[in-house]
Design an enzyme around this catalytic site. Structure first.
Site, short mmCIF file in Angstrom:
data_model
loop_
_atom_site.label_atom_id
_atom_site.label_comp_id
_atom_site.label_asym_id
_atom_site.label_seq_id
_atom_site.Cartn_x
_atom_site.Cartn_y
_atom_site.Cartn_z
N CYS A 88 3.70 1.07 -4.06
CA CYS A 88 2.24 1.06 -4.08
C CYS A 88 1.79 0.14 -5.20
O CYS A 88 2.27 0.25 -6.33
CB CYS A 88 1.70 2.46 -4.29
SG CYS A 88 2.07 3.50 -2.90
N CYS A 91 -15.16 0.16 16.54
CA CYS A 91 -14.49 0.46 15.26
C CYS A 91 -13.72 1.77 15.36
O CYS A 91 -13.30 2.32 14.36
CB CYS A 91 -15.50 0.48 14.12
SG CYS A 91 -16.84 1.63 14.37
#
Ligand code: SAH
Length: 456
Positions: free
Chosen positions: A75, A413
């Site tokens: 990350c 979306c």
């Protein structure tokens, strides 16, 4: 007779993840019983702790990964970014694209019962970080200090954040500056529980192609204490600012903006360009958040509309007329419909600004305005629909089936509601020809797609 559940809360178990949910959680199965674990990736072997056991499924926490997926990446930043929407930051960008493309394929089959639709490879970004041109961050208080950042998932606790990996640097700078100024001037942060205090949200929007910045201060009360100082400091510290707007939201609600908006300094709008068209954007209007990918998306919508210059087109859910004006360059006439009055004002202004005279706009709900328009004897050759996440209202879909435009271009979306609505159109005589997923929201689970639908 109910089956017994094979795990108990607080069990530690070894699992293999088989799938990812639409919100990015890994799915492991124990004797067919699914357990959802944030952070787990398909193919990975891991130890989990069972945290919640429901009748048909459970939740767990990732404790240790024994075998990592090839799609797993370090990350890039700390946990706070997860709260800022980077739910997929542990997956390589290649893996994220694959995940989204699969998600579109899966829902089209599962919900839409569309097995033979062509789904093109998703169109992604070259650099999938620092792309968002807008942020709206909640303001609160911690240990007597004003903080602003993101809500922790499923909670109302704000995590103070200065740097989001999703936002353009200009947006990060703007939010940080306003936060510091408000803190220096002693402006009281909003307290959600008690519904007291002043400053609720800081919103910033940036026209990437023009370098124009808008700052919106959302408060509970009508008067901002030290308003002049606040405005002067914002202007002094953020040289790109062109518009400072005050929005008043006195209600006890999760909705960010209230009904009252006033300009404190500068212009009511900022400008941005997409392709050859210039757009004025006001504080309350919807505007796509990923400027580079917006062009990719609109170009695809335009391509699917296959306009020759003779068509009359409806752009439902048109916002500030972005897609409408793109279409108007290639169509005979475009009629845009949108629920937010300020957005329609922007749309009209945008048509004028670009000297486009074959676009008209109306305020209202698409599912009311378009059926009424059709009843008056009007019709369209092409319909473009770009609804919010919940998809199209049935009344609108029914009007499409009655009106029978030759072509429908659906910009979505939310692949799940897209698939649901496509099924309704298919049952009414339409055929979905192809679907193009576009990654408008890297690092997040959100996925955009455009579908081309024709009268069969
Ligand atoms: N096509 C535009 C906006 C898409 S977002 C663009 O690409 O910029 C969806 C838009 O639908 C928002 O502007 C929202 O205000 C509007 N909207 C939501 N519900 C609506 C409804 N029932 N009728 C018409 N517009 C609606």
């Amino acid at each position: 007779m109910s089956k017994t559940i094979p795990v108990k809360k607080n069990d530690f178990i070894d699992v293999v993840f088989e799938d990812l949910t639409h919100d990015g959680a890994g799915v492991a199965k124990v004797e067919g019983y699914p357990i959802f674990v944030q952070g787990g990736l398909p193919g990975e072997k891991a130890k989990i702790k069972v945290t919640k056991v429901n009748k048909g499924y459970g939740f767990g926490r990732l404790m240790e990964i024994h075998e990592k997926s090839t799609f797993r990446v370090e990350c890039p930043a700390d946990d706070a970014h997860k709260y800022g929407g980077c739910q997929l930051q542990h997956i390589s960008y290649e893996g994220q694209l694959k995940y989204k493309e699969n998600q579109v394929k899966q829902v089209l089959t599962r919900i839409g019962k569309l097995d033979d639709v062509v789904v093109h490879p998703i169109l992604g970004m070259d650099n999938p970080w620092h792309y968002r041109n807008k942020a709206q961050v909640p303001v609160g208080e911690k240990d007597g200090k004003l903080i602003a950042g993101f809500f922790k998932p499923r909670s109302h606790e704000i995590v103070d954040t200065d740097e989001s990996l999703l936002h353009l640097h200009e947006i990060n700078e703007a939010i940080k500056a306003v936060k510091e100024i408000a803190s220096e001037l002693g402006i009281q942060p909003y307290n959600e529980e008690k519904h007291k205090g002043v400053l609720r949200h800081i919103m910033a929007r940036y026209g990437k192609s023009t370098g124009e910045l808008m700052v919106v201060i959302v408060t509970r009360v009508n008067e901002i204490p030290q308003q002049n100082k606040l405005v002067n400091e914002i202007v002094a510290r953020l040289p790109k600012v062109k518009s400072i707007v005050h929005n008043i939201n006195s209600k006890k609600t999760n909705v960010i903006m209230g009904d009252k908006t006033e300009v404190l300094w500068g212009s009511e709008v900022i400008y941005d360009n997409i392709g050859d068209i210039k757009f004025a954007i006001s504080a309350r209007s919807f505007y796509q958040v990923n400027p580079g990918q917006t062009k990719v998306l609109y170009d695809k919508a335009l391509e699917y509309a296959e306009l020759t210059g003779e068509e009359s087109v409806i752009d439902a859910y048109c916002g500030i007329g972005t897609i409408s004006l793109f279409l108007a360059q290639k169509a005979k006439k475009v009629f845009g419909v949108e629920i937010v009055p300020e957005a329609i004002e922007d749309a009209k202004r945008n048509a004028e600004l670009n000297e486009i005279s074959n676009a008209e706009f109306a305020v209202g709900e698409a599912e009311i305005v378009i059926p009424a328009w059709y009843k008056e004897g009007n019709s369209a050759d092409v319909l473009v629909i770009d609804p919010p996440r919940k998809g199209c209202d049935e009344a609108l879909l029914q009007t499409i089936l009655d009106m029978k435009p030759k072509k429908v271009v659906y910009v979505s979306c939310n692949p799940a509601t897209l698939a649901r609505d496509l099924r309704i159109l298919e049952d009414g005589g339409y055929k979905t020809v192809e679907v193009q997923p576009v990654d408008m929201f890297p690092q997040t689970t959100h996925c955009e797609a455009v579908a081309k639908i024709v009268l069969a």
